[in-house]
Scaffold this motif. Structure first.
Motif, short mmCIF file in Angstrom:
data_model
loop_
_atom_site.label_atom_id
_atom_site.label_comp_id
_atom_site.label_asym_id
_atom_site.label_seq_id
_atom_site.Cartn_x
_atom_site.Cartn_y
_atom_site.Cartn_z
N ASP A 104 0.84 -1.19 0.00
CA ASP A 104 0.00 0.00 0.00
C ASP A 104 0.88 1.24 0.00
O ASP A 104 1.90 1.30 0.70
N VAL A 105 0.48 2.21 -0.81
CA VAL A 105 1.20 3.48 -0.86
C VAL A 105 0.19 4.62 -0.92
O VAL A 105 -0.97 4.42 -1.29
N GLN A 106 0.67 5.78 -0.57
CA GLN A 106 -0.09 7.00 -0.82
C GLN A 106 0.75 7.89 -1.71
O GLN A 106 1.98 7.95 -1.57
N PRO A 149 4.86 15.10 -6.94
CA PRO A 149 4.38 14.20 -5.87
C PRO A 149 5.46 13.24 -5.41
O PRO A 149 6.47 13.04 -6.10
N ILE A 150 5.24 12.64 -4.25
CA ILE A 150 6.11 11.59 -3.75
C ILE A 150 5.25 10.38 -3.37
O ILE A 150 4.08 10.52 -3.05
N ILE A 151 5.86 9.22 -3.40
CA ILE A 151 5.19 7.97 -3.05
C ILE A 151 5.64 7.57 -1.66
O ILE A 151 6.84 7.48 -1.39
N VAL A 152 4.66 7.34 -0.78
CA VAL A 152 4.96 6.95 0.59
C VAL A 152 4.33 5.60 0.87
O VAL A 152 3.10 5.47 0.84
N PRO A 153 5.16 4.57 1.12
CA PRO A 153 4.60 3.26 1.46
C PRO A 153 4.11 3.25 2.91
O PRO A 153 4.65 3.97 3.75
N TYR A 154 3.12 2.46 3.17
CA TYR A 154 2.63 2.31 4.55
C TYR A 154 1.99 0.94 4.69
O TYR A 154 1.65 0.29 3.71
#
Length: 108
Positions: free
Chosen positions: A73-75, A85-90
């Motif tokens: 999952d990423v935002q 934009p940047i991709i942030v995994p969570y």
């Protein structure tokens, strides 16, 4: 490329980008999706060697397609001062309790 530190990765990608602006075509394999967001015009997204699609970077690096490709999952955070934009995994339902009281700090 993975053995290079971030400084050298950025220098290499900047050099390659300059070459594309001179009209040269470049094909690169990037596993860091944030570098791809900054430097790639188009992306071929693969899952276990099979194509999930090819297109403009922002069209291909969506949370849904990234989850399909990498099972993570990423935002996509678009409200950054960076201009891209940047991709942030969570991980859903996981939160490090030690940072629950974290407050943003502004460094000058």
């Amino acid at each position: 490329f993975p053995s290079h530190d971030m400084f050298h990765q950025q220098n290499l990608l900047s050099f390659v980008r300059q070459q594309t602006q001179r009209g040269l075509g470049v094909i690169a394999i990037l596993h860091d999706l944030n570098w791809a967001l900054q430097y790639a015009d188009k992306v071929l997204l693969l899952q276990q060697g099979q194509s999930l699609g090819f297109g403009k970077t922002l069209d291909m690096l969506t949370p849904n397609l990234i989850k399909k490709a990498f099972q993570i999952d990423v935002q996509l955070v678009s409200q950054t001062s960076l201009g891209f934009p940047i991709i942030v995994p969570y991980q859903p339902n996981f939160f490090n309790q030690s940072i629950k009281q974290w407050q943003p700090q502004h460094f000058h």
